[in-house]
Write a protein that holds these residues in place. Structure first.
Motif, PDB file in Angstrom:
ATOM      1  N   VAL A 148      -3.062   1.480  -4.987  1.00 48.13           N
ATOM      2  CA  VAL A 148      -2.408   1.020  -3.758  1.00 48.13           C
ATOM      3  C   VAL A 148      -1.561   2.168  -3.221  1.00 48.13           C
ATOM      4  O   VAL A 148      -0.415   2.367  -3.634  1.00 48.13           O
ATOM      5  N   SER A 150       0.672   3.241  -0.969  1.00 44.61           N
ATOM      6  CA  SER A 150       1.559   2.540  -0.040  1.00 44.61           C
ATOM      7  C   SER A 150       2.196   3.488   0.960  1.00 44.61           C
ATOM      8  O   SER A 150       2.538   4.632   0.645  1.00 44.61           O
ATOM      9  N   VAL A 190       4.620  -1.714   6.102  1.00 47.77           N
ATOM     10  CA  VAL A 190       4.056  -2.897   5.472  1.00 47.77           C
ATOM     11  C   VAL A 190       5.223  -3.740   4.983  1.00 47.77           C
ATOM     12  O   VAL A 190       6.175  -3.221   4.383  1.00 47.77           O
ATOM     13  N   ASP A 194       4.182  -9.187   2.284  1.00 47.46           N
ATOM     14  CA  ASP A 194       2.733  -9.074   2.468  1.00 47.46           C
ATOM     15  C   ASP A 194       2.117  -8.245   1.341  1.00 47.46           C
ATOM     16  O   ASP A 194       1.089  -8.618   0.771  1.00 47.46           O
ATOM     17  N   LEU A 195       2.739  -7.119   1.024  1.00 50.05           N
ATOM     18  CA  LEU A 195       2.200  -6.234  -0.004  1.00 50.05           C
ATOM     19  C   LEU A 195       2.211  -6.896  -1.372  1.00 50.05           C
ATOM     20  O   LEU A 195       1.220  -6.839  -2.109  1.00 50.05           O
ATOM     21  N   TRP A 198      -0.308  -9.823  -1.619  1.00 52.75           N
ATOM     22  CA  TRP A 198      -1.677  -9.302  -1.603  1.00 52.75           C
ATOM     23  C   TRP A 198      -2.042  -8.675  -2.940  1.00 52.75           C
ATOM     24  O   TRP A 198      -3.168  -8.830  -3.420  1.00 52.75           O
ATOM     25  N   SER A 202      -4.997  -9.681  -5.333  1.00 52.53           N
ATOM     26  CA  SER A 202      -5.984  -8.653  -5.668  1.00 52.53           C
ATOM     27  C   SER A 202      -6.321  -8.651  -7.147  1.00 52.53           C
ATOM     28  O   SER A 202      -7.491  -8.511  -7.534  1.00 52.53           O
ATOM     29  N   ALA A 213      -2.287   1.372   1.916  1.00 53.22           N
ATOM     30  CA  ALA A 213      -1.620   0.081   2.094  1.00 53.22           C
ATOM     31  C   ALA A 213      -0.426   0.200   3.019  1.00 53.22           C
ATOM     32  O   ALA A 213       0.728   0.343   2.591  1.00 53.22           O
ATOM     33  N   ALA A 282      -7.356  -0.979   3.966  1.00 51.00           N
ATOM     34  CA  ALA A 282      -6.457  -2.121   3.789  1.00 51.00           C
ATOM     35  C   ALA A 282      -6.959  -3.340   4.534  1.00 51.00           C
ATOM     36  O   ALA A 282      -6.915  -4.472   4.031  1.00 51.00           O
ATOM     37  N   LEU A 287      -5.439  -6.947   3.334  1.00 48.23           N
ATOM     38  CA  LEU A 287      -3.980  -6.808   3.345  1.00 48.23           C
ATOM     39  C   LEU A 287      -3.435  -7.333   4.663  1.00 48.23           C
ATOM     40  O   LEU A 287      -3.778  -6.825   5.726  1.00 48.23           O
ATOM     41  N   SER A 289      -0.731  -8.188   7.752  1.00 49.29           N
ATOM     42  CA  SER A 289       0.260  -7.393   8.470  1.00 49.29           C
ATOM     43  C   SER A 289       0.994  -8.311   9.433  1.00 49.29           C
ATOM     44  O   SER A 289       0.559  -8.523  10.562  1.00 49.29           O
TER      45      SER A 289
END
Length: 334
Positions: A148, A150, A190, A194-195, A198, A202, A213, A282, A287, A289
């Motif tokens: 990921v 980020s 992000v 949400d991250l 997700w 995942s 991400a 993403a 992912l 948003s």
């Protein structure tokens, strides 16, 4: 499902723990024990991740189904978890866009862009460390690893103080120094919720590969973000906010430090590549948003409930205090 969250007592790790609990999983955390305790019902494992013997002691008899690793700050730490957790069914590792060798000097065109990995790369530097850690984990986990990479993370609880500084500065009111060239400049974030949610989803489904991400480029602009911060603070401001626009040359001549003194600002010629990030990986991986308005509104609500977080003199632990020093601001406004 039994999920181990590495670093599950900090900001992102704590959100992952809450997301996993909300989805009905059994959760354990592996951390140093200096950032507080996890929520009730979570098994807290304490170890120095760089110490292989200490990690072996902490993980003795622990057999998670999946791992979400939010706290990779050394290659040695990646090696310890790779050796002790190589048998898990899914492993999500929070890397960084800084793993890309040519960014931010050049745009990120996709997950196959080159990452650090040359013999003269210093693994103590953040980007090379993340890239080297990715390789260590990939050798142990192969197609069970989700990398990921980020981008900037934002949202309530944010310990960096960067977006929070803009909100706090709007609350002071009056003329606010802003770069003149940013009104149409894309920026992207992000949301931490949400991250984290997700990543839990995942590892549930065994997602693997690499993902950039962050939010989509074009979701908002720096100028719109500043306006949004002003609007969200609204009547909480001590006086009406006005813009004191200064060009890049003026800011640099006054000693304004890129990114630090005016969070998210770099000169326009550098910003073009900095914010040009392909996020199709993403989006394909699902992912989410959420609207930036929700992220900023919720961060301001959190700040208002944390009086110490509104203190202009408070600096996040272990970090440089973000924001424009008073003497520099006065010189720019004078």
């Amino acid at each position: 499902m039994q999920i181990l969250v590495v670093g599950g007592t900090g900001w992102l790790g704590g959100e992952v723990v809450r997301a996993a609990l909300a989805r009905g999983h059994d959760v354990a955390t592996l951390a140093r024990g200096v950032s507080g305790a996890p929520p009730a019902g979570v098994r807290a494992l304490t170890a120095d991740r760089d110490d292989a013997a200490d990690v072996a002691r902490a993980l003795a008899g622990v057999r998670p189904d999946a791992v979400v690793d939010t706290s990779g700050y050394t290659v040695a730490g990646a090696r310890t978890t790779a050796s002790h957790l190589a048998g898990v069914g899914a492993y999500a590792y929070v890397s960084s866009l800084n793993a890309y060798r040519d960014w931010p000097g050049s745009p990120i065109r996709g997950v196959d862009d080159p990452v650090f990995g040359e013999p003269d790369d210093d693994p103590a530097d953040y980007g090379p460390m993340k890239a080297a850690s990715e390789r260590v984990l990939a050798r142990a986990l192969d197609d069970r690893l989700l990398v990921v990479r980020s981008g900037l993370i934002a949202g309530p609880g944010d310990p960096t103080g960067r977006l929070g500084w803009w909100l706090r500065r709007m609350a002071r009111g009056g003329p606010v120094v802003v770069p003149v060239d940013v009104w149409d400049q894309p920026v992207t974030f992000v949301d931490v919720r949400d991250l984290s949610g997700w990543m839990v989803e995942s590892v549930e489904c065994g997602r693997s590969g690499a993902v950039n991400a962050t939010g989509d480029v074009g979701v908002t602009t720096f100028g719109r973000l500043l306006e949004l911060c002003r609007d969200v603070v609204g009547d909480d401001a001590r006086s009406p906010v006005t813009w004191a626009e200064r060009d890049d040359a003026t800011l640099l001549a006054a000693g304004v430090q890129r990114w630090v003194h005016l969070p998210f600002w770099v000169p326009a010629d550098e910003a073009r590549a900095l914010w040009d990030i392909d996020t199709s990986s993403a989006r394909r991986a699902g992912l989410p948003s959420r609207p930036i308005e929700e992220t900023v509104t919720d961060l301001w609500a959190w700040l208002r409930g944390q009086p110490e977080a509104l203190d202009d003199d408070a600096a996040p632990a272990g970090r440089t205090r973000p924001g424009l020093p008073d003497d520099v601001e006065q010189a720019l406004l004078g």
